[in-house]
Design a protein around this motif. Sequence first.
Motif, PDB file in Angstrom:
ATOM      1  N   LEU A 237       0.837  -1.187   0.000  1.00 18.03           N
ATOM      2  CA  LEU A 237       0.000   0.000   0.000  1.00 18.03           C
ATOM      3  C   LEU A 237       0.877   1.243   0.000  1.00 18.03           C
ATOM      4  N   PRO A 238       0.409   2.308  -0.633  1.00 23.27           N
ATOM      5  CA  PRO A 238       1.202   3.559  -0.653  1.00 23.27           C
ATOM      6  C   PRO A 238       1.140   4.279   0.683  1.00 23.27           C
ATOM      7  N   LEU A 239       1.595   3.598   1.734  1.00 18.74           N
ATOM      8  CA  LEU A 239       1.610   4.202   3.060  1.00 18.74           C
ATOM      9  C   LEU A 239       2.831   5.110   3.194  1.00 18.74           C
ATOM     10  N   PRO A 240       2.749   6.145   3.995  1.00 21.47           N
ATOM     11  CA  PRO A 240       3.836   7.145   4.056  1.00 21.47           C
ATOM     12  C   PRO A 240       5.032   6.676   4.860  1.00 21.47           C
ATOM     13  N   ALA A 241       5.745   5.667   4.368  1.00 19.93           N
ATOM     14  CA  ALA A 241       6.925   5.190   5.082  1.00 19.93           C
ATOM     15  C   ALA A 241       7.991   6.259   5.178  1.00 19.93           C
ATOM     16  N   ILE A 242       8.115   7.097   4.122  1.00 18.14           N
ATOM     17  CA  ILE A 242       9.144   8.126   4.129  1.00 18.14           C
ATOM     18  C   ILE A 242       8.840   9.192   5.161  1.00 18.14           C
ATOM     19  N   THR A 243       7.544   9.424   5.447  1.00 14.58           N
ATOM     20  CA  THR A 243       7.206  10.444   6.438  1.00 14.58           C
ATOM     21  C   THR A 243       7.516   9.981   7.846  1.00 14.58           C
ATOM     22  N   LEU A 244       7.535   8.682   8.077  1.00 12.68           N
ATOM     23  CA  LEU A 244       7.859   8.186   9.410  1.00 12.68           C
ATOM     24  C   LEU A 244       9.315   8.447   9.770  1.00 12.68           C
ATOM     25  N   TRP A 245      10.193   8.323   8.779  1.00 11.58           N
ATOM     26  CA  TRP A 245      11.623   8.470   9.049  1.00 11.58           C
ATOM     27  C   TRP A 245      12.267   9.531   8.180  1.00 11.58           C
ATOM     28  N   GLY A 246      11.455  10.454   7.657  1.00 12.70           N
ATOM     29  CA  GLY A 246      12.022  11.525   6.844  1.00 12.70           C
ATOM     30  C   GLY A 246      13.001  12.393   7.611  1.00 12.70           C
ATOM     31  N   TRP A 247      12.788  12.500   8.938  1.00  9.39           N
ATOM     32  CA  TRP A 247      13.703  13.308   9.751  1.00  9.39           C
ATOM     33  C   TRP A 247      15.087  12.682   9.841  1.00  9.39           C
ATOM     34  N   GLY A 248      15.177  11.382   9.546  1.00  7.26           N
ATOM     35  CA  GLY A 248      16.466  10.714   9.591  1.00  7.26           C
ATOM     36  C   GLY A 248      17.151  10.629   8.245  1.00  7.26           C
ATOM     37  N   MET A 249      16.496  11.117   7.183  1.00  9.72           N
ATOM     38  CA  MET A 249      17.088  11.042   5.855  1.00  9.72           C
ATOM     39  C   MET A 249      17.971  12.252   5.616  1.00  9.72           C
ATOM     40  N   HIS A 250      19.229  11.990   5.254  1.00 10.66           N
ATOM     41  CA  HIS A 250      20.153  13.093   4.956  1.00 10.66           C
ATOM     42  C   HIS A 250      19.645  13.904   3.773  1.00 10.66           C
ATOM     43  N   SER A 251      19.038  13.237   2.776  1.00  8.93           N
ATOM     44  CA  SER A 251      18.500  13.944   1.623  1.00  8.93           C
ATOM     45  C   SER A 251      17.238  14.695   1.952  1.00  8.93           C
TER      46      SER A 251
END
Length: 336
Positions: A237-251
């Motif tokens: 499902l297009p769940l917001p996985a990136i929003t859960l850990w976006g704060w940890g992404m250097h990019s």
Amino acid sequence: MASYTVPPVYAAFIWWFSTGAVLLLVGCARRFVPLRVTIAVFMVAASLCGLTFSAAETSIGSAYIAFTSTILLWGAQEIVFLSGWVTGPRAKPCPAGVTGWTRLGPAIGAILYHELTLLACGAAIVTLTWGNVNQVALWTFAALWGLRQSAKINLFLGVPVTNDELMPQPVQFLKTFFVRKPVGAFFPMSVTLATAVLVILIQRIVEVAATPFDVVGLTLVSTLFALGVVEHWFMLLPLPAITLWGWGMHSGFPPEDATMKQEPDATATNAPPNLVVLASVRPDLTPSRPAHATCARQRLEDQFRQSFREQHAREDLTTGLGIGEAPAATINGRTS
């Protein structure tokens, strides 16, 4: 009551925070490599000490220590893996033209050392907890390892959403082994099996757990297992996985404003004096005007053109016929 309510919150927080912290640490610049090494070594040492201390204890605190120690050990090997230090003998993208099951050999070669490191971590936990009453660490590691292997197989076989934007730069080559396509037979089998294991864990909490230690330990492991099942659904499902850990992404950090560092235009710099260089303006980037304003301006321009043509037509006709203005009246030969 706290034995049932606090462990799920703690396990969920550790699952979320540890993943983001590892991504943040790995995404740092290369000058922070010594810091990464220091943190990874400290995590391994703290994990081994915690496992040794808690193995023979059956208190609620020892359950939390065993669970946290396993997460620390797992996080340390994740730092080493995602930094690209321990991957495989063939740490390269999938060869061009290789598809289907023929990708299995290169895929294993890309992560073989990482898999051996996971087995070494598991062997260390078994060695430190073998024959002791506290087996929370072993349960936790078994849950993490089983769910991780299931996720890797699903990504290799093909899923609609790979969430590969979470992968740091040093292991970007692994994305070439992922396949985006509708799920096959393995995904429902793996999710069904994981859900069945989760049901058994919950049943043991309700029916078998006799002490607060058992309740806390099983609740921690079952919560982590449930979150692993949720991660499987992130592939479908297009769940917001990136929003859960976006704060940890250097990019994910806001990029620097490129306009602040833009070099002077070479055309404008080399232009001769008194030559005005006009910036090229793309039509699709010009600000749009209201329709009524455009129509009114067009009418005024048409009227101006028409008046200009008529004026020139009269002047041309007068010149062609030799008609000029009559001389002014004179009195006694002089102009009045």
